[in-house]
Design a protein around this motif. Sequence first.
Motif, short mmCIF file in Angstrom:
data_model
loop_
_atom_site.label_atom_id
_atom_site.label_comp_id
_atom_site.label_asym_id
_atom_site.label_seq_id
_atom_site.Cartn_x
_atom_site.Cartn_y
_atom_site.Cartn_z
N VAL A 1 0.84 -1.19 0.00
CA VAL A 1 0.00 0.00 0.00
C VAL A 1 0.88 1.24 0.00
CG1 VAL A 1 -1.68 1.34 1.31
CG2 VAL A 1 -1.92 -1.15 1.14
N ASP A 2 1.74 1.29 0.95
CA ASP A 2 2.59 2.46 1.06
C ASP A 2 3.78 2.35 0.12
OD1 ASP A 2 1.10 3.73 3.13
OD2 ASP A 2 1.85 2.17 4.48
N GLU A 3 4.21 3.51 -0.27
CA GLU A 3 5.34 3.53 -1.19
C GLU A 3 6.62 3.11 -0.48
OE1 GLU A 3 7.47 6.76 -4.11
OE2 GLU A 3 5.41 7.06 -3.43
N ASP A 4 6.78 3.59 0.77
CA ASP A 4 7.99 3.27 1.52
C ASP A 4 7.86 1.91 2.18
OD1 ASP A 4 9.02 5.73 0.86
OD2 ASP A 4 8.12 6.70 2.64
N LEU A 5 9.06 1.29 2.41
CA LEU A 5 9.08 0.01 3.12
C LEU A 5 8.72 0.25 4.58
CD1 LEU A 5 12.34 -1.59 1.70
CD2 LEU A 5 9.99 -2.27 1.21
N GLN A 6 7.99 -0.67 5.13
CA GLN A 6 7.62 -0.58 6.55
C GLN A 6 8.74 -1.19 7.38
OE1 GLN A 6 4.59 1.04 7.19
NE2 GLN A 6 4.95 1.32 4.99
N GLU A 7 9.08 -0.59 8.47
CA GLU A 7 10.15 -1.10 9.32
C GLU A 7 9.59 -1.51 10.67
OE1 GLU A 7 13.74 0.97 9.22
OE2 GLU A 7 14.60 0.01 11.00
N VAL A 8 10.02 -2.68 11.10
CA VAL A 8 9.60 -3.20 12.41
C VAL A 8 10.86 -3.39 13.23
CG1 VAL A 8 8.50 -5.10 13.63
CG2 VAL A 8 7.63 -4.37 11.40
N SER A 9 10.86 -2.92 14.42
CA SER A 9 11.98 -3.16 15.32
C SER A 9 11.46 -3.42 16.72
CB SER A 9 12.96 -1.98 15.31
OG SER A 9 12.31 -0.83 15.77
N ASP A 10 12.07 -4.32 17.38
CA ASP A 10 11.64 -4.67 18.73
C ASP A 10 12.78 -5.42 19.41
OD1 ASP A 10 10.13 -4.97 20.97
OD2 ASP A 10 8.43 -5.93 19.98
N GLU A 11 12.56 -5.90 20.54
CA GLU A 11 13.58 -6.70 21.22
C GLU A 11 12.90 -7.80 22.01
OE1 GLU A 11 15.51 -3.73 23.59
OE2 GLU A 11 14.34 -4.26 25.37
N LEU A 12 13.63 -8.86 22.22
CA LEU A 12 13.11 -9.94 23.04
C LEU A 12 14.20 -10.36 24.00
CD1 LEU A 12 12.95 -13.32 21.21
CD2 LEU A 12 14.03 -11.35 20.21
N THR A 13 13.76 -10.83 25.12
CA THR A 13 14.70 -11.13 26.20
C THR A 13 14.51 -12.57 26.64
OG1 THR A 13 14.59 -8.84 26.93
CG2 THR A 13 15.44 -10.42 28.52
N THR A 14 15.61 -13.21 26.92
CA THR A 14 15.55 -14.60 27.35
C THR A 14 15.02 -14.70 28.77
OG1 THR A 14 17.77 -14.54 28.27
CG2 THR A 14 17.57 -15.16 25.95
#
Lengths: 421, 368
Positions: free
Chosen positions: A364-377
């Motif tokens: 839909v959007d022209e720009d790439l969507q960016e996802v960032s997060d973190e996970l912890t053990t």
Amino acid sequence: MVQTKRMLVLIICIVLLSMMSAGNASAKQILYNSTIEDGDGYQINNYVIDVTDVFVDAETAVFKVYEKDDLKHDKMIGDDKSFSFEIEGEDVEVTLVSVGGGILPRVTVTITISDDDIVHTKGVVDGGHDKASFSGTPILEITKTVSPQEIAVGETARVTVSVTNAGDDDATGVRFSDSIPARFVLQESFVSETGKMSLDIGDSRQIFIYELKATESGTFTLDPTTATFSNEAGGDFPQASSNSPTLTVEGDSLEEAMKEAELQFTISLEPTSVQRTGFIDVKVHIKNTGDAPAEGVSMDILIPDGLEFEEGDDEIEVVGNVPKLYLSSFGLQQEKEISYRVKANSEGTYTITTQYSYQYDNAVDEDLQEVSDELTTTSIQVVKGQYDSLLEQPIYVYAIPLVLIIAIGGWIFYRHRQYRF
Amino acid sequence: MLNILIIGNGQCGNRILDAVNKEAFGGKGKLAKFYSKQKYKSRVETIAINTAVNDLKELKYTKAKDRIHIPHLHGVGANRNVGKQVFAENHSHIMRQIEERGSFDVAFVITSASGGTGSSFTPPLIKEIKERHDFPVYAIVVLPFREEGSLYLQNTAFCLKDIRETGVDGIILADNQFLKQLGGDVESAYNSINDMIAKRILFLLDALDSEMMMVTDLGDFKTVMSGGAGIATIGFYQAEKDEPIRTTIQKSLSPAGLLFSTDVYEEASRSMIIIRGDKSYLSIDEISTEVEKLSASVGHVFKGIIVRKGERPQVLSVLTLESASELENLYAVAIDAINEEREKKARVLEDRNVDKVFSKIDGLEPQY
């Protein structure tokens, strides 16, 4: 008793009359209270009250009221006499206070108006209405067009708003107002004249040009673009409005058309409790459960102090003491397992945090969507090592045996040298 | 405290000296030298002298500084004439090494009578010491197996004669032929003999410098050694469990306890008996009975008693001999051996058979 009642009624009547007379008085606003020479006039907007004849002896004067060049009223009144007429619905009253002689005869008049809000031009005009300057009426014709008029969800349509001054006076202080309709997203704006401006007679100008992206299907009527303005003389005019074009949007809604890459990261540890100097094997399982492929998947493994990255899969690269992983692409339903090993250096409870990010095209959007997060053990327990108690001993525990060993070694070497032939 | 010098000459002397040094560590094993101290009561200096460097390298308990190598190929090859020549060329070096160790009250020179270096170095060495110093010097001489060959037998005969002529204060004999009764292979037999001799020497040194209940000292030892024909031997026995002191004394004087075969009651001239052990074992009556029995045959017997708590009784006897029938037998065999060697040499000189074979090609040239 009867007299008292009559007195009370009389007082009330007097008070009411006083209030009524006060109310009438406050409704009139004095525009002018002074002298006007014979042959001059007094202008109120496009009207001019000319003083054409003054008869000192008869204590009368002739007043002619022109709307521009059109004679509307011709009145001869004496001292303390008045006449009235309307300008744009408001009552104007001219009262002859007195007449005076001299080189030029003059009259003293009082001019009032019921509401001076409509007055934008006033004052004595030398020479009367022939010499007066009159203001015109700007007419702003606003046109709002949309092209194309039928689009699909996610497509854009260009909206163009233009204006033409079709009146007989310049428009000043023009300010346009336009709104982005609901269920549309402003994609790009090319022209946006939002400040105050002026439009000369006959001028045309493009005020807004922008593109709207449709997010939902349906037939939508765009709100009109409006403008407030004044004429050259500062007279305000009613708000001008454009037409309301219609735009038809077909297809699924934007939300339905939108795709998403959804990477699920899970971490497992083996073991979760380890003796100091022991090793913990960490496995990171990645799966793309979304409906779009991901790109540029990166992971930064943040090893806390007390643990040390020992080794890992070939994809893991240590940059600046931070183990990193980069995958250029990650397909639909693709799974991957990354393994690495950390060494426990110090006692304590630790967790390993993995910061990850990836991008995807949501269609839909022209720009790439960016996802960032973190996970912890989960927590890693590092307990005392098998031989750690040895390290906790005071220095003499090591020094004394060491000295003894060195002394014994030295003695043995000395004796060996004594007996070596 | 006595100052004692012990010199081991040649391979046999070196090994017995090494055994003495080993025994001085208390017989604790090969590593004793790294953690233990030699238990000499006196100041004891030991010197090993040899022309064969390999023999010196074999020593384990003698300090490197106490090993004197006299370079001459790898020994003198049992040739006493060569040995004497080598000693003559190096005697000043050897004497300097000895004298650097101070003055002494007594010296023992241990040697084999049959070998090369020991049998040839010992007589001139003793002579040199006696000329330079006034302390007594005793030779401890080991006699060879009789079957070891004619050269060894003639060396023994001439060596003993040479030693006696040096002015030595006494010769203590140990006879391998007699001691081979210990059995075992050659190496273990030699080692056992060396250990046996070493043990007796140490006992003697200990006794000469100990406080005793009944005293025997270096003076007594000198008196004993000056008796008889200047030839002596030593007997020793350590009691088995609950063995009475009387039996222990008897066994130390029996052939099984002696280093040289002799009948002490027939051939001994003077004697010294040193008894050591826990006082519970030391019955004066039994000791007196046995000493009286010996003195009835020998004449004078010096006796010393050392009380050591918890020790089983041990008896060391030093006996000088008026005569030694075994020594006479040895010389008879040695004379035969000398004659045999002389005849052999004469035959070789007369026949020259090998030279005749070579002379057959005189005047001929090889043809190719």
